[in-house]
Design an enzyme around this catalytic site. Structure first.
Site, PDB file in Angstrom:
ATOM      1  N   TYR A 109     106.783  67.808  17.231  1.00 15.06           N
ATOM      2  CA  TYR A 109     108.151  67.854  16.694  1.00 15.06           C
ATOM      3  C   TYR A 109     108.380  66.759  15.658  1.00 15.06           C
ATOM      4  O   TYR A 109     107.872  65.657  15.813  1.00 15.06           O
ATOM      5  CB  TYR A 109     109.166  67.668  17.834  1.00 15.06           C
ATOM      6  N   TRP A 111     110.608  65.744  11.626  1.00 13.97           N
ATOM      7  CA  TRP A 111     111.186  66.161  10.358  1.00 13.97           C
ATOM      8  C   TRP A 111     110.203  66.132   9.197  1.00 13.97           C
ATOM      9  O   TRP A 111     110.485  66.725   8.155  1.00 13.97           O
ATOM     10  CB  TRP A 111     112.383  65.267  10.036  1.00 13.97           C
TER      11      TRP A 111
HETATM   12  N1  MGD Z   1     118.685  58.011  21.204  1.00 15.49           N
HETATM   13  C1  MGD Z   1     118.635  58.986  20.298  1.00 15.49           C
HETATM   14  N2  MGD Z   1     117.446  59.524  19.958  1.00 15.49           N
HETATM   15  C2  MGD Z   1     117.389  60.511  19.028  1.00 15.49           C
HETATM   16  C3  MGD Z   1     118.574  60.998  18.413  1.00 15.49           C
HETATM   17  C4  MGD Z   1     119.818  60.423  18.824  1.00 15.49           C
HETATM   18  O1  MGD Z   1     120.901  60.824  18.353  1.00 15.49           O
HETATM   19  N3  MGD Z   1     119.806  59.419  19.744  1.00 15.49           N
HETATM   20  N4  MGD Z   1     118.493  62.010  17.495  1.00 15.49           N
HETATM   21  C5  MGD Z   1     117.375  62.940  17.645  1.00 15.49           C
HETATM   22  C6  MGD Z   1     117.264  63.865  16.519  1.00 15.49           C
HETATM   23  S1  MGD Z   1     118.637  64.822  16.199  1.00 15.49           S
HETATM   24  C7  MGD Z   1     116.121  64.039  15.813  1.00 15.49           C
HETATM   25  S2  MGD Z   1     116.053  65.317  14.674  1.00 15.49           S
HETATM   26  C8  MGD Z   1     114.921  63.219  16.051  1.00 15.49           C
HETATM   27  C9  MGD Z   1     114.144  62.853  14.778  1.00 15.49           C
HETATM   28  O2  MGD Z   1     112.850  62.474  15.112  1.00 15.49           O
HETATM   29  P1  MGD Z   1     111.650  62.623  14.069  1.00 15.49           P
HETATM   30  O3  MGD Z   1     111.839  63.821  13.214  1.00 15.49           O
HETATM   31  O4  MGD Z   1     110.381  62.509  14.820  1.00 15.49           O
HETATM   32  O5  MGD Z   1     111.865  61.307  13.191  1.00 15.49           O
HETATM   33  P2  MGD Z   1     111.322  60.921  11.759  1.00 15.49           P
HETATM   34  O6  MGD Z   1     111.488  59.456  11.630  1.00 15.49           O
HETATM   35  O7  MGD Z   1     111.973  61.770  10.718  1.00 15.49           O
HETATM   36  O8  MGD Z   1     109.767  61.256  11.873  1.00 15.49           O
HETATM   37  C10 MGD Z   1     109.057  61.939  10.911  1.00 15.49           C
HETATM   38  C11 MGD Z   1     107.693  61.261  10.730  1.00 15.49           C
HETATM   39  O9  MGD Z   1     106.914  62.067   9.867  1.00 15.49           O
HETATM   40  C12 MGD Z   1     106.222  61.218   8.963  1.00 15.49           C
HETATM   41  N5  MGD Z   1     105.920  62.006   7.751  1.00 15.49           N
HETATM   42  C13 MGD Z   1     106.708  62.212   6.685  1.00 15.49           C
HETATM   43  N6  MGD Z   1     106.101  63.018   5.791  1.00 15.49           N
HETATM   44  C14 MGD Z   1     104.899  63.335   6.325  1.00 15.49           C
HETATM   45  C15 MGD Z   1     103.810  64.145   5.868  1.00 15.49           C
HETATM   46  O10 MGD Z   1     103.835  64.756   4.807  1.00 15.49           O
HETATM   47  N7  MGD Z   1     102.728  64.258   6.699  1.00 15.49           N
HETATM   48  C16 MGD Z   1     102.669  63.608   7.884  1.00 15.49           C
HETATM   49  N8  MGD Z   1     101.565  63.771   8.627  1.00 15.49           N
HETATM   50  N9  MGD Z   1     103.669  62.817   8.326  1.00 15.49           N
HETATM   51  C17 MGD Z   1     104.779  62.692   7.562  1.00 15.49           C
HETATM   52  C18 MGD Z   1     107.153  60.070   8.719  1.00 15.49           C
HETATM   53  O11 MGD Z   1     106.430  58.935   8.267  1.00 15.49           O
HETATM   54  C19 MGD Z   1     107.800  59.886  10.097  1.00 15.49           C
HETATM   55  O12 MGD Z   1     107.142  58.934  10.864  1.00 15.49           O
HETATM   56  O13 MGD Z   1     115.296  62.017  16.742  1.00 15.49           O
HETATM   57  C20 MGD Z   1     116.023  62.280  17.942  1.00 15.49           C
HETATM   58  N10 MGD Z   1     116.183  61.055  18.699  1.00 15.49           N
HETATM   59  N1  MGD Z   2     121.979  59.237   7.246  1.00 13.45           N
HETATM   60  C1  MGD Z   2     121.446  60.091   8.149  1.00 13.45           C
HETATM   61  N2  MGD Z   2     121.975  61.321   8.286  1.00 13.45           N
HETATM   62  C2  MGD Z   2     121.475  62.180   9.205  1.00 13.45           C
HETATM   63  C3  MGD Z   2     120.358  61.833  10.007  1.00 13.45           C
HETATM   64  C4  MGD Z   2     119.820  60.515   9.848  1.00 13.45           C
HETATM   65  O1  MGD Z   2     118.869  60.115  10.546  1.00 13.45           O
HETATM   66  N3  MGD Z   2     120.385  59.683   8.923  1.00 13.45           N
HETATM   67  N4  MGD Z   2     119.848  62.745  10.900  1.00 13.45           N
HETATM   68  C5  MGD Z   2     120.182  64.157  10.712  1.00 13.45           C
HETATM   69  C6  MGD Z   2     119.907  64.948  11.912  1.00 13.45           C
HETATM   70  S1  MGD Z   2     118.285  65.320  12.291  1.00 13.45           S
HETATM   71  C7  MGD Z   2     120.879  65.461  12.703  1.00 13.45           C
HETATM   72  S2  MGD Z   2     120.473  66.459  14.026  1.00 13.45           S
HETATM   73  C8  MGD Z   2     122.291  65.180  12.446  1.00 13.45           C
HETATM   74  C9  MGD Z   2     122.939  64.727  13.758  1.00 13.45           C
HETATM   75  O2  MGD Z   2     124.284  64.910  13.770  1.00 13.45           O
HETATM   76  P1  MGD Z   2     125.119  64.238  14.951  1.00 13.45           P
HETATM   77  O3  MGD Z   2     124.348  64.320  16.195  1.00 13.45           O
HETATM   78  O4  MGD Z   2     126.461  64.836  14.964  1.00 13.45           O
HETATM   79  O5  MGD Z   2     125.151  62.736  14.399  1.00 13.45           O
HETATM   80  P2  MGD Z   2     125.325  61.321  15.109  1.00 13.45           P
HETATM   81  O6  MGD Z   2     125.479  60.351  13.978  1.00 13.45           O
HETATM   82  O7  MGD Z   2     124.234  61.065  16.057  1.00 13.45           O
HETATM   83  O8  MGD Z   2     126.662  61.449  15.913  1.00 13.45           O
HETATM   84  C10 MGD Z   2     127.893  61.651  15.245  1.00 13.45           C
HETATM   85  C11 MGD Z   2     128.959  60.842  15.903  1.00 13.45           C
HETATM   86  O9  MGD Z   2     129.297  61.365  17.180  1.00 13.45           O
HETATM   87  C12 MGD Z   2     130.025  60.351  17.835  1.00 13.45           C
HETATM   88  N5  MGD Z   2     129.917  60.490  19.282  1.00 13.45           N
HETATM   89  C13 MGD Z   2     128.931  60.059  20.080  1.00 13.45           C
HETATM   90  N6  MGD Z   2     129.211  60.376  21.368  1.00 13.45           N
HETATM   91  C14 MGD Z   2     130.393  61.013  21.360  1.00 13.45           C
HETATM   92  C15 MGD Z   2     131.231  61.580  22.375  1.00 13.45           C
HETATM   93  O10 MGD Z   2     130.903  61.580  23.559  1.00 13.45           O
HETATM   94  N7  MGD Z   2     132.383  62.168  21.977  1.00 13.45           N
HETATM   95  C16 MGD Z   2     132.765  62.199  20.675  1.00 13.45           C
HETATM   96  N8  MGD Z   2     133.897  62.821  20.367  1.00 13.45           N
HETATM   97  N9  MGD Z   2     132.015  61.658  19.706  1.00 13.45           N
HETATM   98  C17 MGD Z   2     130.845  61.084  20.041  1.00 13.45           C
HETATM   99  C18 MGD Z   2     129.417  59.038  17.412  1.00 13.45           C
HETATM  100  O11 MGD Z   2     130.447  58.128  17.097  1.00 13.45           O
HETATM  101  C19 MGD Z   2     128.555  59.414  16.231  1.00 13.45           C
HETATM  102  O12 MGD Z   2     128.725  58.581  15.107  1.00 13.45           O
HETATM  103  O13 MGD Z   2     122.432  64.132  11.494  1.00 13.45           O
HETATM  104  C20 MGD Z   2     121.641  64.333  10.342  1.00 13.45           C
HETATM  105  N10 MGD Z   2     122.057  63.395   9.325  1.00 13.45           N
HETATM  106 MO    MO Z   3     118.186  66.177  14.375  1.00 16.86          MO
END
Ligand code: MGD
Ligand code: MGD
Ligand code: MO
Length: 776
Positions: A109, A111
């Site tokens: 998994y 991005w």
């Molecule tokens: N506590 C907590 N944990 C969370 C979240 C949260 O809200 N709270 N959010 C979750 C969510 S929504 C998401 S989507 C995940 C994201 O988790 P990930 O998608 O695993 O996070 P990234 O840092 O985007 O990791 C992508 C990796 O791919 C590598 N990469 C980039 N380009 C390439 C390429 O071309 N080839 C290869 N081989 N590697 C490459 C980058 O260097 C990077 O290390 O995290 C989750 N984790």
């Molecule tokens: N700059 C930037 N943008 C991103 C990403 C990133 O890594 N960096 N990741 C992308 C990805 S993969 C995803 S999936 C999306 C994620 O989208 P989300 O999951 O919606 O994003 P978050 O910033 O984790 O959370 C949004 C807000 O929800 C609020 N929140 C947390 N817990 C609660 C709760 O219990 N109740 C309420 N009402 N609010 C709460 C927090 O204040 C938080 O700032 O974002 C995307 N956009």
């Molecule tokens: Mo995500």
């Protein structure tokens, strides 16, 4: 003068050139609000964090396979590409030959990067499928709960998330937007695959100027852009369902709900109503009941419910709400609340999931398909819900429930990761460290020395997009971009395609994997999918060479027809929802039949899973949300991400009252701890938080104080050392990483320096020999 060449990233289109050895970047001219994250990119050209040569963990090299106790604490030995590829090919042959594809976890998994061909996920899955398949993962960390519950109650996730309410409709028609979890503008900077025009800020400003009201329900005030002129309801984290029930109770008891809509378009309201009024469980979910749980006073709840019934109202539910205990419930209850208002399918009204969380959500759909690499069929049926990775590695054979199925975890011997960082995305990192010591072999392709690379056995250096040609395109974004190579590969890095081609050659599957095509041949071929659709639709359809020379192509969009919700509203018999009943399921017989105690027939308030820390009155909520200054963990070593750190440590926001109660001042190093572990972070006092709530964004690279300790402390500030590794419920088993409970104390004495971005040292190097250049 070196000319600028077009390129793209998850956070925006740009053009770039190398100027005196430094990457010079210019945002796309058509982007009204380019993302500041572009400023992280130059570091990928020259940072010592880039992986320059293939490297093998010493313990694995000496005692393979297995010898895993030191994984994450061992030295690495740099090797020649030929050696590395031979080691990987031999190990794949051994595991596939001895244990079969069901012993290989290729969920991988993550991005990765923008670019339709060199997309690491597509490459690794295609490659493993040519070898016989792999155990995969389903759903995402983004929306693990929503993806599973949506089809039961409202229809396909994709319809709700992508094809319902557009920004244009909001700017045009909405009277009131009630955003549970907000629409933090930082999040709309990003979209998987690209975001060439950041329009969300302007659309919100437009709607607000027309008179649309925006209500922010969140523990953080900055989850709305200032342009929304929003009203902030500062909620206790994890209690949105209680608030929604309180609103629903007011609607029902004041007869403000739309009975005709409920009758015609939904099933199961009477069962739910009996719960709402307390007829079925003795507890009326009144505004007062809700207020005591969610911290928003009863009068505010009543007034809001009346306004919602009065105005053209859109209810939005963020991803973050469902990345928590019982995350299915706010998604479902938001749907029920919107159904009671009866505005689903009306312009700018109804329900939208995750609007504002990603830059292209709420934009118009593309009218043509995008180039996509065939990943082939995976003959292995076995899978895990994506966030159950540590459970799987720690408990092979153990039973678990998922979406009505009784399943068992497979026994995994080899883990292959390309394009993701589990030591960023997974919860309870001490537990993940233990889990990563289980498999016999872990292979990672990475661009940089992330914690996941450091916990692997064989690390193969991958190029970034800057080092290769690709086609940039994303759902909801009208621009297709010729992403042209801007710099030479860093060190000996190779494209994932080249790495897999080299492995396939050794494994005798080269022809199947490459189909005898070069990367350039593939770009031209994949482009044809889109070109043919352009021709069929009567649009301008340049050939590949013309597109490439031009640098970009504007793709046609579908008109805003209101999507499946509008069609359903207008004719529910002709356009039923794809749910079992064809209607909105306020009560789901299917979910009810699973018999899960943690997700039953209709949405309910479930108190969060018991946590020892929650019993302590001095404990605080920790919101672990997405970082403003980077995408996840990517380019944490970049300039913009680093500028937001304090003495190299991740910033922790804390309310001044909570800080004062603990003797914490601005800039102090704070220790956060709970039953799972601890981390250090640097305090930033802020009144944008609800008192009792801390905020530490995800993505600081995990740096254990002692990589050999069973319970390590992250000295850099990665919140996933604290989060819990449990599923949302037995229905979806989604990630619950958004929220946890912690103690916060000031760290006295000198804090340990953060050294995670210092150059790697390799076994066999002299004391002062380091990989890469000195840190600049
Ligand atoms: N506590 C907590 N944990 C969370 C979240 C949260 O809200 N709270 N959010 C979750 C969510 S929504 C998401 S989507 C995940 C994201 O988790 P990930 O998608 O695993 O996070 P990234 O840092 O985007 O990791 C992508 C990796 O791919 C590598 N990469 C980039 N380009 C390439 C390429 O071309 N080839 C290869 N081989 N590697 C490459 C980058 O260097 C990077 O290390 O995290 C989750 N984790
Ligand atoms: N700059 C930037 N943008 C991103 C990403 C990133 O890594 N960096 N990741 C992308 C990805 S993969 C995803 S999936 C999306 C994620 O989208 P989300 O999951 O919606 O994003 P978050 O910033 O984790 O959370 C949004 C807000 O929800 C609020 N929140 C947390 N817990 C609660 C709760 O219990 N109740 C309420 N009402 N609010 C709460 C927090 O204040 C938080 O700032 O974002 C995307 N956009
Ligand atoms: Mo995500």
């Amino acid at each position: 003068m070196t000319p600028f060449r077009p390129h793209s990233s998850h956070w925006g289109a740009f053009s770039g050139r190398l100027l005196d050895g430094v990457l010079d970047i210019r945002p796309h001219a058509g982007d009204p609000h380019p993302s500041p994250l572009l400023g992280n990119l130059p570091a990928s050209a020259d940072s010592p964090m880039r992986i320059r040569r293939p490297a093998v963990r010493r313990g694995w090299l000496e005692g393979r396979p297995g010898n895993a106790a030191a994984r994450g604490a061992d030295d690495f030995v740099e090797v020649e590409w030929d050696t590395a590829l031979a080691l990987v090919a031999d190990e794949l042959s051994r595991v596939y030959g001895t244990h079969g594809p069901q012993a290989v976890f290729g969920g991988s998994y993550g991005w990765a990067s923008a670019g339709r061909f060199h997309h690491a996920q597509s490459q690794v899955h295609r490659f493993l499928n040519t070898l016989g398949g792999y155990v995969k993962s389903v759903n995402t960390y983004s929306s693990g709960a929503a993806m599973v519950i949506m089809p039961h109650v409202l229809g396909p996730y994709d319809h709700v998330e992508r094809k319902s309410v557009t920004w244009d409709a909001i700017a045009r028609s909405s009277g009131l937007v009630v955003a549970f979890g907000g629409m933090a503008i930082k999040n709309a900077d990003v979209h998987g695959g690209g975001n060439s025009a950041h329009i969300v800020r302007d659309r919100i400003a437009g709607a607000s100027a027309r008179g649309c009201r925006f209500i922010l329900v969140s523990p953080l005030r900055d989850d709305f852009p200032p342009e929304a002129n929003g009203e902030w309801l500062s909620i206790v984290p994890g209690t949105d369902v209680a608030l929604m029930l309180g609103l629903a109770h007011v609607l029902a008891t004041e007869h403000l709900h739309d009975s005709a809509f409920l009758e015609r378009y939904t099933v199961g309201f009477p069962d739910f109503e009996a719960y709402l009024t307390g007829a079925s469980d003795g507890v009326a979910k009144t505004a007062e009941w809700a207020a005591a749980l969610c911290g928003i006073d009863a009068q505010t709840i009543r007034t809001l419910a009346r306004d919602m019934a009065q105005l053209r109202t859109l209810v939005t539910v963020s991803h973050s709400l469902q990345r928590a205990d019982h995350g299915e419930q706010p998604v479902w209850m938001g749907i029920v609340l919107a159904a009671m208002l009866g505005q689903m399918g009306l312009d700018g009204g109804g329900y939208s999931y995750s609007l504002g969380a990603l830059g292209n959500t709420g934009k118009h759909d593309l009218a043509v398909p995008l180039p996509t690499l065939d990943q082939f069929r995976n003959p292995v049926a076995d899978f895990i819900p994506v966030a159950r990775i540590a459970d799987m590695l720690l408990q092979p054979g153990a039973p678990y429930a998922y979406n009505g199925q009784a399943r068992r975890y497979p026994e995994i011997r080899l883990v292959y990761w390309a394009g993701g960082n589990p030591f960023h995305h997974h919860q309870d990192l001490n537990r993940l460290r233990a889990a990563f010591r289980r498999p016999e072999t872990i292979i990672v392709h990475e661009t940089a020395w992330t914690a996941s690379a450091r916990h692997a056995d064989i690390v193969l250096p991958a190029t970034t997009t800057l080092e290769r040609d690709d086609i940039g395109a994303a759902s909801g974004d009208p621009l297709m971009i010729a992403m042209k190579q801007l710099i030479d590969p860093v060190g000996e890095a190779r494209d994932d395609y080249a790495i897999f081609s080299g492995l396939a050659r050794r494994l005798g599957t080269e022809e199947a994997f490459t189909e005898n095509r070069s990367a350039r041949d593939w770009l031209a071929l994949l482009y044809e999918t889109t070109r043919k659709a352009l021709v069929a639709g009567g649009h301008e359809a340049p050939d590949f060479d013309t597109f490439w020379a031009r640098g970009e192509l504007v793709l046609p969009l579908k008109p805003d027809t209101g999507g499946p919700a509008r069609a359903f509203r207008e004719n529910p018999d002709a356009f039923p929802l794809a749910t079992p009943s064809g209607r909105i399921e306020i009560f789901s017989d299917v979910i009810d039949s699973f018999g899960y105690a943690d997700c039953r027939g209709h949405p309910r308030w479930y108190p969060p899973h018991a946590e020892p820390a929650a019993a302590d009155p001095a404990s605080l909520y920790l919101v672990c949300n997405q970082p403003q200054q980077r995408l996840h963990s990517q380019l944490d070593y970049g300039a913009v991400s680093r500028a937001a750190k304090i003495d190299g440590r991740e910033a922790l926001r804390i309310h001044p009252d909570d800080a004062a109660a603990r003797g914490i001042r601005d800039g102090d190093v704070v220790r956060l701890s709970n039953a799972r572990g601890s981390c250090l972070a640097a305090a930033v006092l802020s009144e944008a938080l609800r008192p009792g709530v801390l905020q530490l964004a995800t993505g600081a690279w995990f740096e254990p104080d002692d990589p050999t300790a069973e319970t390590a402390t992250c000295i850099h500030g990665n919140p996933n050392i604290l989060t819990r590794d449990i599923g949302t419920s037995q229905l979806a088993q989604g990630s619950t990483g958004q929220l946890t409970r912690v103690q916060a104390t000031r760290l006295d004495g000198p804090p340990p320096p953060v050294r995670i971005f210092e150059p790697m040292r390799f076994a066999g190097d002299g004391e002062d020999m380091v990989a890469g250049r000195e840190q600049g």
